[in-house]
Design a protein around this motif. Sequence first.
Motif, PDB file in Angstrom:
ATOM      1  N   VAL A 101       2.885   2.244  -9.399  1.00  0.00           N
ATOM      2  CA  VAL A 101       3.059   2.241  -7.945  1.00  0.00           C
ATOM      3  C   VAL A 101       1.682   2.051  -7.317  1.00  0.00           C
ATOM      4  O   VAL A 101       0.719   2.725  -7.697  1.00  0.00           O
ATOM      5  CB  VAL A 101       3.685   3.551  -7.441  1.00  0.00           C
ATOM      6  CG1 VAL A 101       3.756   3.553  -5.912  1.00  0.00           C
ATOM      7  CG2 VAL A 101       5.065   3.751  -8.037  1.00  0.00           C
ATOM      8  N   LEU A 102       1.599   1.122  -6.374  1.00  0.00           N
ATOM      9  CA  LEU A 102       0.356   0.879  -5.649  1.00  0.00           C
ATOM     10  C   LEU A 102       0.532   1.321  -4.199  1.00  0.00           C
ATOM     11  O   LEU A 102       1.475   0.915  -3.524  1.00  0.00           O
ATOM     12  CB  LEU A 102      -0.008  -0.609  -5.687  1.00  0.00           C
ATOM     13  CG  LEU A 102      -1.288  -1.020  -4.948  1.00  0.00           C
ATOM     14  CD1 LEU A 102      -2.504  -0.302  -5.516  1.00  0.00           C
ATOM     15  CD2 LEU A 102      -1.480  -2.536  -5.008  1.00  0.00           C
ATOM     16  N   CYS A 103      -0.392   2.166  -3.747  1.00  0.00           N
ATOM     17  CA  CYS A 103      -0.329   2.704  -2.396  1.00  0.00           C
ATOM     18  C   CYS A 103      -1.523   2.187  -1.595  1.00  0.00           C
ATOM     19  O   CYS A 103      -2.672   2.295  -2.044  1.00  0.00           O
ATOM     20  CB  CYS A 103      -0.355   4.233  -2.462  1.00  0.00           C
ATOM     21  SG  CYS A 103      -0.061   5.065  -0.894  1.00  0.00           S
ATOM     22  N   LEU A 104      -1.260   1.604  -0.461  1.00  0.00           N
ATOM     23  CA  LEU A 104      -2.301   1.121   0.448  1.00  0.00           C
ATOM     24  C   LEU A 104      -2.490   2.153   1.551  1.00  0.00           C
ATOM     25  O   LEU A 104      -1.549   2.495   2.260  1.00  0.00           O
ATOM     26  CB  LEU A 104      -1.904  -0.222   1.049  1.00  0.00           C
ATOM     27  CG  LEU A 104      -2.740  -0.727   2.233  1.00  0.00           C
ATOM     28  CD1 LEU A 104      -4.184  -1.014   1.809  1.00  0.00           C
ATOM     29  CD2 LEU A 104      -2.103  -1.971   2.846  1.00  0.00           C
ATOM     30  N   LEU A 105      -3.729   2.663   1.678  1.00  0.00           N
ATOM     31  CA  LEU A 105      -4.054   3.640   2.711  1.00  0.00           C
ATOM     32  C   LEU A 105      -5.132   3.069   3.625  1.00  0.00           C
ATOM     33  O   LEU A 105      -6.088   2.459   3.138  1.00  0.00           O
ATOM     34  CB  LEU A 105      -4.550   4.944   2.078  1.00  0.00           C
ATOM     35  CG  LEU A 105      -3.599   5.628   1.099  1.00  0.00           C
ATOM     36  CD1 LEU A 105      -4.266   6.811   0.432  1.00  0.00           C
ATOM     37  CD2 LEU A 105      -2.316   6.060   1.806  1.00  0.00           C
ATOM     38  N   GLN A 106      -4.981   3.283   4.918  1.00  0.00           N
ATOM     39  CA  GLN A 106      -5.913   2.710   5.885  1.00  0.00           C
ATOM     40  C   GLN A 106      -6.857   3.784   6.419  1.00  0.00           C
ATOM     41  O   GLN A 106      -6.413   4.818   6.938  1.00  0.00           O
ATOM     42  CB  GLN A 106      -5.151   2.067   7.042  1.00  0.00           C
ATOM     43  CG  GLN A 106      -4.201   0.955   6.608  1.00  0.00           C
ATOM     44  CD  GLN A 106      -4.916  -0.353   6.258  1.00  0.00           C
ATOM     45  OE1 GLN A 106      -6.090  -0.358   5.909  1.00  0.00           O
ATOM     46  NE2 GLN A 106      -4.209  -1.461   6.356  1.00  0.00           N
ATOM     47  N   ALA A 107      -8.161   3.523   6.301  1.00  0.00           N
ATOM     48  CA  ALA A 107      -9.167   4.477   6.772  1.00  0.00           C
ATOM     49  C   ALA A 107      -9.107   4.699   8.270  1.00  0.00           C
ATOM     50  O   ALA A 107      -9.530   5.746   8.771  1.00  0.00           O
ATOM     51  CB  ALA A 107     -10.555   4.005   6.371  1.00  0.00           C
ATOM     52  N   THR A 108      -8.575   3.726   9.000  1.00  0.00           N
ATOM     53  CA  THR A 108      -8.490   3.834  10.459  1.00  0.00           C
ATOM     54  C   THR A 108      -7.293   4.672  10.916  1.00  0.00           C
ATOM     55  O   THR A 108      -6.976   4.709  12.106  1.00  0.00           O
ATOM     56  CB  THR A 108      -8.405   2.438  11.090  1.00  0.00           C
ATOM     57  OG1 THR A 108      -7.397   1.676  10.422  1.00  0.00           O
ATOM     58  CG2 THR A 108      -9.745   1.715  10.966  1.00  0.00           C
TER      59      THR A 108
END
Length: 385
Positions: A101-108
């Motif tokens: 599973v790949l999770c994309l998290l946004q620093a903003t």
Amino acid sequence: MKKVAIIPLRKGSKGIPGKNKKKMLGRPLFSWVLGAAIFSDLDEVYVFTDDEEILNFISKEYHWTSKVKGLLRNDENANDTASTESAMLEFAEKINHDFDVLCLLQATSPLTTSQDINSALSEISTEGKTAALSVVKTHRFTWNVDGTPQNYDVFNRPRRQDFAGLLMENGAVYATTKDAFLKSKNRVSETIGLVEMPEETLMEIDSLSDWTIIESLLAERQKAFKKQERINYLVLDVDGVFTDGCVYYGAEGELMKKFDMRDGMGLEILRQNNVEVVVITSENSDLVAKRMQKLQIKHTFLGVKDKYSFLQDFINQQQTSWANLAYVGDDVNDLANLCTVGWSFAPANATTIVKQQVDFTLSNNSADGAIREVCEWIMNYNKRF
């Protein structure tokens, strides 16, 4: 099932220069979502960036966890026109697609919590979806450019409590299975689960005014966690708390810091009353190390930049809670902790922004009885427990 997250960061930022490294509530912006990821169900978290300074920060700061890794991002996938998907594909290749599973998290999206991340992962692991994304329910009425309403009848305007609202992406969390990602080359595809986050997380950081609003929201969120229980740990900064904030240098480096002997006696009495003392400082100082050794403070941690994540890890290891902590700090790098602990204090000569956020501003200055004052307050407070 191996769950891996990517936090893509670019060195350049036009709206707010150096945005990812700019301190929000005393922490670099990216560290808020990174901290949430560390304490989530993710197995590995990669900060994927073209900024060598951030990579150096990662390698030095997060040695206490094996979960966090830094990875250099190619310049062509870090320019203004590169898509997030291109960065994700590059990242997947660089780690040899070693994930389920790949999770994309946004620093903003600094308001993202560990639970938000876990909810997205659960949509895949428990609900059987191939992807998930975070959304916000908004009760806004939307319009087309031709002046026609999109989602309501202007002659029958619904009341808020009768209006189901709209679900909008907030750009905070995305998750996908490896097979779906490699097939679609997109952050979400096929069957997509939705994770609802609070409405304030819809706000984006595009300007300094946005920054100020979100920083205020963060401070209020942290304060909402506060609970009043017995204080079992007193956490102290060093410069500006133990010392007067001055450092005296000679040709060979640091020569002297000023400490107050009365503070040492107060801490000894506090330990006799079953309150542990914890020292966390961003500086690496031999003088401080020797002073803390003299005071027999075993929980002494030097060179800690992300004090909030480090203290959360300490809390987990000690099987205690933020409510059982009191904290004394004097400057912005203490703000996140000061807003979260059970009771927070600032010396009389602390910075104004810190004194605006703490529960108590002490009557004494640092290195002039401030710590002793806190020790006496804690002993009186703990009597009720």
